[in-house]
Design an enzyme around this catalytic site. Structure first.
Site, PDB file in Angstrom:
ATOM      1  CG  ASP A 136     -42.854  51.672   0.798  1.00  0.00           C
ATOM      2  OD1 ASP A 136     -42.331  52.572   1.460  1.00  0.00           O
ATOM      3  OD2 ASP A 136     -43.508  51.891  -0.255  1.00  0.00           O
ATOM      4  CD  GLU A 145     -42.773  53.951   5.219  1.00  0.00           C
ATOM      5  OE1 GLU A 145     -41.828  53.157   5.339  1.00  0.00           O
ATOM      6  OE2 GLU A 145     -42.606  55.168   5.082  1.00  0.00           O
TER       7      GLU A 145
END
Ligand code: TTP
Ligand code: MG
Length: 396
Positions: free
Chosen positions: A18, A113
């Site tokens: 992420d 992500e």
């Protein structure tokens, strides 16, 4: 031989990446003057919310979804940048290019992500941690961006692990370490636990994910219905959902578009104008992906931030903007609330594939990939106003 290679589920190695303060970091990277400063990326001020806050801004209590007015109040020297999704999508496509060097099994989970199934890549790297360190180094060297990585035996644990070390974190949780890891994790960190659900769980004496796993599953089912079983599984750190590589995603359940109006209004002509625009957008997306739908939902958020969603079944499956608009307008009339409106959203669900058409754009087409990514952001963060006005993603 093949059987030997087939690894058992508990020996999976899943990695979650992420990006840190993604939109804000891309802007800080572009503009030296913003580096080290409290920065937010937002839509057109003043009627917009924070999409991404730099960690310097977070130190002042500024966070995503906060109104710009409130963010400025908390941090008077805040620098607000009107975002441009093309920049972030381009940056993430470059991140994806790097990730592809580590595993062919990559799922794009959102605009910043991704999950990588590293199970079968073990022989290529010294260790999952070593692979993660190398990947982080490359992303920083080539793009000047930091990210946080979590590694675990499944997607749930990997995602929880990546959020623990933010920013620039790296956390590895092996299967035997999962119970200890969950014991120290507040339930609010789990997917799908909003403040109401969190309160309900707390009232049962459940504070940590570990508590959730130990709580009798049948009582959770009694209290939360079908979700109770999922909560129980999450509390145990169990998640069998595989990494679904790009292009192999299951059919979507719905297509929706949302817009925050330039100003709150009760003018029905303005409202119906926006409904038409949203309906056309949803229709275009349905047609582009070869779907038609049998249900239209309208979401209205009023100036006091209270929201209602109502839906209506369509007689025949629909995919044209005009048909969607007609139903959306009927729902609007049925809601009959005359308070000023802040946000509108139109969603079509109960989808079915239209089999005798081909997608207009193949998935390998870059501009289609960009559009799809924009749609994903829009689906996820409905009232983020940066989107359409500033975007002209024409197919090339
Ligand atoms: P996040 O990963 O949730 O946030 P982030 O990357 O800014 O910060 P963190 O370090 O905590 O991961 O979301 C990714 C991007 O998605 C974010 O940079 C901007 C966009 N976004 C919106 O457009 N609207 C929103 O409400 C949120 C939460 C994110
Ligand atoms: Mg992020």
């Amino acid at each position: 031989m093949l059987r030997k290679l087939k690894l058992r589920d508990e020996s999976r190695v899943i990695l979650h990446v992420d990006m840190d303060a993604f939109f804000a970091s891309v802007e800080q990277r572009r503009n030296n003057g913003l580096r080290g400063k409290p920065v937010v990326v937002c839509g057109k001020p003043p009627r917009t919310v924070v999409a991404s806050a730099s960690y310097e801004a977070r130190a002042f209590g500024v966070h995503a979804k906060m109104s710009i007015v409130e963010a400025r109040r908390r941090c008077p020297e805040l620098r607000c940048v009107e975002g441009d999704l093309r920049r972030y999508i381009t940056a993430f496509l470059r991140v994806m290019g790097i990730l592809r060097g580590y595993s062919p099994h990559i799922e794009v989970a959102s605009i910043d992500e991704a999950f990588l199934d590293m199970t079968h890549c073990r022989l290529l790297f010294p260790s999952p941690r070593g692979a993660a360190e190398a990947m982080k180094k490359r992303i920083f060297a080539e793009l000047g961006l930091t990210c946080s990585v979590g590694i675990g035996p499944n997607k749930l644990v990997a995602k929880l692990a990546s959020s623990q070390g933010k920013p620039d974190g790296l956390m590895v949780v092996s299967a035997p370490e999962v119970p200890h890891f969950l014991d120290n994790l507040p339930i609010g960190q789990l997917w799908g636990i909003g403040s109401k659900r969190e309160e309900a769980l707390r009232s049962l004496g459940i504070e940590s994910c570990g508590d959730l796993g130990r709580f009798p599953a049948n009582l959770l089912k009694e209290r939360f219905g079908y979700l109770g079983e999922r909560l129980h599984q999450m509390g145990l750190g169990v998640d069998e959902i595989p990494v679904i590589p790009l292009g192999q995603e299951p059919d979507p359940k719905s297509f929706g578009h949302f817009v925050t109006l330039p100003e709150d209004t009760d003018d029905s002509r303005v409202i119906s104008g926006f409904l038409l625009r949203l309906s056309e957008q949803v229709g275009r997306r349905l047609r582009r992906n070869c779907f038609q739908g049998r249900r239209v939902a309208l979401t209205v958020r009023f100036s006091d931030f209270l929201a209602v969603t109502r839906q209506k079944a369509a007689g025949d499956p629909l995919m044209s903007g005009k048909e969607i608009y007609r139903l959306a307008l009927k729902i609007w009339d049925a809601i009959g609330d005359k308070r000023p409106v802040r946000l509108l959203g139109v969603t079509v669900s109960k989808l079915q594939r239209v089999s005798n058409q081909f997608p207009l754009f193949s998935r390998s087409n870059k501009s289609a990939a960009l559009r799809e990514a924009v749609d994903r952001v829009n689906d996820k963060y409905g009232d983020f106003t940066l989107t359409w006005g500033s975007l002209h993603l024409s197919p090339r």
